[in-house]
Design a protein around this motif. Sequence first.
Motif, mmCIF file in Angstrom:
data_model
loop_
_atom_site.group_PDB
_atom_site.id
_atom_site.type_symbol
_atom_site.label_atom_id
_atom_site.label_comp_id
_atom_site.label_asym_id
_atom_site.label_seq_id
_atom_site.Cartn_x
_atom_site.Cartn_y
_atom_site.Cartn_z
ATOM 1 N N VAL A 39 22.411 22.071 -9.627
ATOM 2 C CA VAL A 39 23.739 22.078 -9.002
ATOM 3 C C VAL A 39 23.646 22.478 -7.533
ATOM 4 N N PRO A 40 24.695 22.172 -6.724
ATOM 5 C CA PRO A 40 24.711 22.557 -5.304
ATOM 6 C C PRO A 40 24.752 24.075 -5.130
ATOM 7 N N VAL A 41 24.502 24.505 -3.894
ATOM 8 C CA VAL A 41 24.426 25.936 -3.590
ATOM 9 C C VAL A 41 25.714 26.667 -3.961
ATOM 10 N N LYS A 42 26.851 26.127 -3.558
ATOM 11 C CA LYS A 42 28.123 26.815 -3.833
ATOM 12 C C LYS A 42 28.358 26.979 -5.328
ATOM 13 N N VAL A 43 28.067 25.948 -6.067
ATOM 14 C CA VAL A 43 28.262 25.998 -7.517
ATOM 15 C C VAL A 43 27.294 26.991 -8.147
ATOM 16 N N ALA A 44 26.050 26.986 -7.673
ATOM 17 C CA ALA A 44 25.059 27.924 -8.198
ATOM 18 C C ALA A 44 25.480 29.361 -7.947
ATOM 19 N N ALA A 45 25.997 29.640 -6.744
ATOM 20 C CA ALA A 45 26.435 30.998 -6.411
ATOM 21 C C ALA A 45 27.606 31.425 -7.284
ATOM 22 N N LYS A 46 28.546 30.505 -7.500
ATOM 23 C CA LYS A 46 29.717 30.807 -8.328
ATOM 24 C C LYS A 46 29.303 31.101 -9.762
ATOM 25 N N MET A 47 28.441 30.249 -10.320
ATOM 26 C CA MET A 47 27.998 30.434 -11.696
ATOM 27 C C MET A 47 27.183 31.732 -11.845
ATOM 28 N N ALA A 48 26.323 32.011 -10.870
ATOM 29 C CA ALA A 48 25.514 33.222 -10.932
ATOM 30 C C ALA A 48 26.383 34.465 -10.832
ATOM 31 N N SER A 49 27.439 34.393 -10.013
ATOM 32 C CA SER A 49 28.352 35.523 -9.879
ATOM 33 C C SER A 49 29.062 35.810 -11.198
ATOM 34 N N GLU A 50 29.491 34.746 -11.867
ATOM 35 C CA GLU A 50 30.186 34.920 -13.144
ATOM 36 C C GLU A 50 29.260 35.485 -14.217
ATOM 37 N N LEU A 51 27.980 35.107 -14.160
ATOM 38 C CA LEU A 51 27.028 35.552 -15.176
ATOM 39 C C LEU A 51 26.485 36.953 -14.932
ATOM 40 N N THR A 52 26.413 37.349 -13.653
ATOM 41 C CA THR A 52 25.792 38.647 -13.332
ATOM 42 C C THR A 52 26.775 39.709 -12.887
ATOM 43 N N GLY A 53 27.952 39.284 -12.420
ATOM 44 C CA GLY A 53 28.913 40.248 -11.903
ATOM 45 C C GLY A 53 28.633 40.652 -10.468
ATOM 46 N N LEU A 54 27.654 40.005 -9.832
ATOM 47 C CA LEU A 54 27.323 40.323 -8.445
ATOM 48 C C LEU A 54 28.199 39.517 -7.497
ATOM 49 N N SER A 55 28.222 39.927 -6.232
ATOM 50 C CA SER A 55 29.056 39.293 -5.214
ATOM 51 C C SER A 55 28.694 37.821 -5.027
ATOM 52 N N ARG A 56 29.754 36.962 -5.015
ATOM 53 C CA ARG A 56 29.510 35.542 -4.823
ATOM 54 C C ARG A 56 28.959 35.277 -3.419
ATOM 55 N N ASN A 57 29.486 35.974 -2.406
ATOM 56 C CA ASN A 57 29.009 35.780 -1.034
ATOM 57 C C ASN A 57 27.538 36.161 -0.901
ATOM 58 N N GLU A 58 27.178 37.284 -1.507
ATOM 59 C CA GLU A 58 25.789 37.728 -1.452
ATOM 60 C C GLU A 58 24.880 36.718 -2.148
ATOM 61 N N LEU A 59 25.328 36.226 -3.297
ATOM 62 C CA LEU A 59 24.531 35.254 -4.039
ATOM 63 C C LEU A 59 24.443 33.919 -3.298
ATOM 64 N N TYR A 60 25.484 33.581 -2.570
ATOM 65 C CA TYR A 60 25.458 32.355 -1.771
ATOM 66 C C TYR A 60 24.369 32.437 -0.704
ATOM 67 N N GLN A 61 24.300 33.591 -0.016
ATOM 68 C CA GLN A 61 23.259 33.787 0.999
ATOM 69 C C GLN A 61 21.867 33.728 0.366
ATOM 70 N N ARG A 62 21.739 34.349 -0.797
ATOM 71 C CA ARG A 62 20.444 34.313 -1.482
ATOM 72 C C ARG A 62 20.082 32.875 -1.867
ATOM 73 N N ALA A 63 21.091 32.122 -2.343
ATOM 74 C CA ALA A 63 20.840 30.740 -2.751
ATOM 75 C C ALA A 63 20.377 29.896 -1.565
ATOM 76 N N LEU A 64 20.967 30.120 -0.396
ATOM 77 C CA LEU A 64 20.565 29.377 0.794
ATOM 78 C C LEU A 64 19.096 29.612 1.118
ATOM 79 N N SER A 65 18.646 30.863 0.962
ATOM 80 C CA SER A 65 17.253 31.178 1.287
ATOM 81 C C SER A 65 16.293 30.674 0.220
ATOM 82 N N LEU A 66 16.802 30.478 -1.015
ATOM 83 C CA LEU A 66 15.952 30.030 -2.098
ATOM 84 C C LEU A 66 15.905 28.516 -2.256
ATOM 85 N N LYS A 67 16.880 27.839 -1.664
ATOM 86 C CA LYS A 67 16.982 26.381 -1.851
ATOM 87 C C LYS A 67 15.737 25.690 -1.292
ATOM 88 N N PRO A 68 15.090 24.851 -2.063
ATOM 89 C CA PRO A 68 13.868 24.148 -1.640
ATOM 90 C C PRO A 68 14.126 23.314 -0.372
#
Length: 285
Positions: free
Chosen positions: A256-285
């Motif tokens: 899935v795209p970065v935004k969707v990945a961050a949203k889904m990860a936030s719902e599953l972990t309870g962590l900040s969506r913005n923080e996860l979005y930044q992490r996803a950007l750095s992890l994206k191949p």
Amino acid sequence: MPDSAADHGLLYIVATPIGNLGDISQRAADILARVDCIAAEDTRHTQRLLQVLGIHKPLVALHEHNERERHESVLQRLRQGQSVALVSDAGTPLISDPGFILVRAAREQGLAVVPIPGPCAITAALSAAGLPTDRFTFEGFLPAKRKARLEVLKALRHETRTLVFYEAPHRIRETVAAMVEVFGSERATVLARELTKAFETFYSGTAEAVVEQLAGDDYAEKGEYVVMVAGAPESSGASATGIDPDDLLTVLLREVPVKVAAKMASELTGLSRNELYQRALSLKP
């Protein structure tokens, strides 16, 4: 341990200036004038310091390429009752400098080792950085190769203590870029260059802002660096569910795209969506 003219057979670990010669302590100068011999990382560099101090002493070279073979001769001097001062090119010996083999062997043989404290680039930089210093970890120099450097940084991405590194000037831009890639663009970062010297410079702000500051400075690749990075937020490690957010994001980003990945990860972990979005950007191949 008292310093007296009768002291012999002692190994002194002497801190010397990291730039400004005015930072030499009176005690350090007295010890250098008193010892029988000085073990120096670079005898030519130390000779210049001794000339300024008006000190004339025998010098022996003890550096990373010969310490394993040369340290026994220094120990022999100590056993014979001579006193020896160990100095590095700048700052406190053994802090990313030679001396560990010698000091360890001296202690194992029951020989006295006496620290003469003074300048240290780590503490000097941290004192002026404006980052938390109640807890920090010193990681020395990062690997020169990009792949190995990224692996070390990834292992530190959840470290909540302030991170401190040394870096060479010709690698500083690529090192900070790697930190943006691994830690994210918003991580507070401070670089200290040419500490205590005429052109002492601090670069500070977000990691992305520091990259821009380096890009705009023609002198950025001159002088040694202390690199300091704020620790990760307490929430950026494994979530309350025990799921590592980076592992989760890595899997999600395959589908899935970065935004969707961050949203889904936030719902599953309870962590900040913005923080996860930044992490996803750095992890994206």
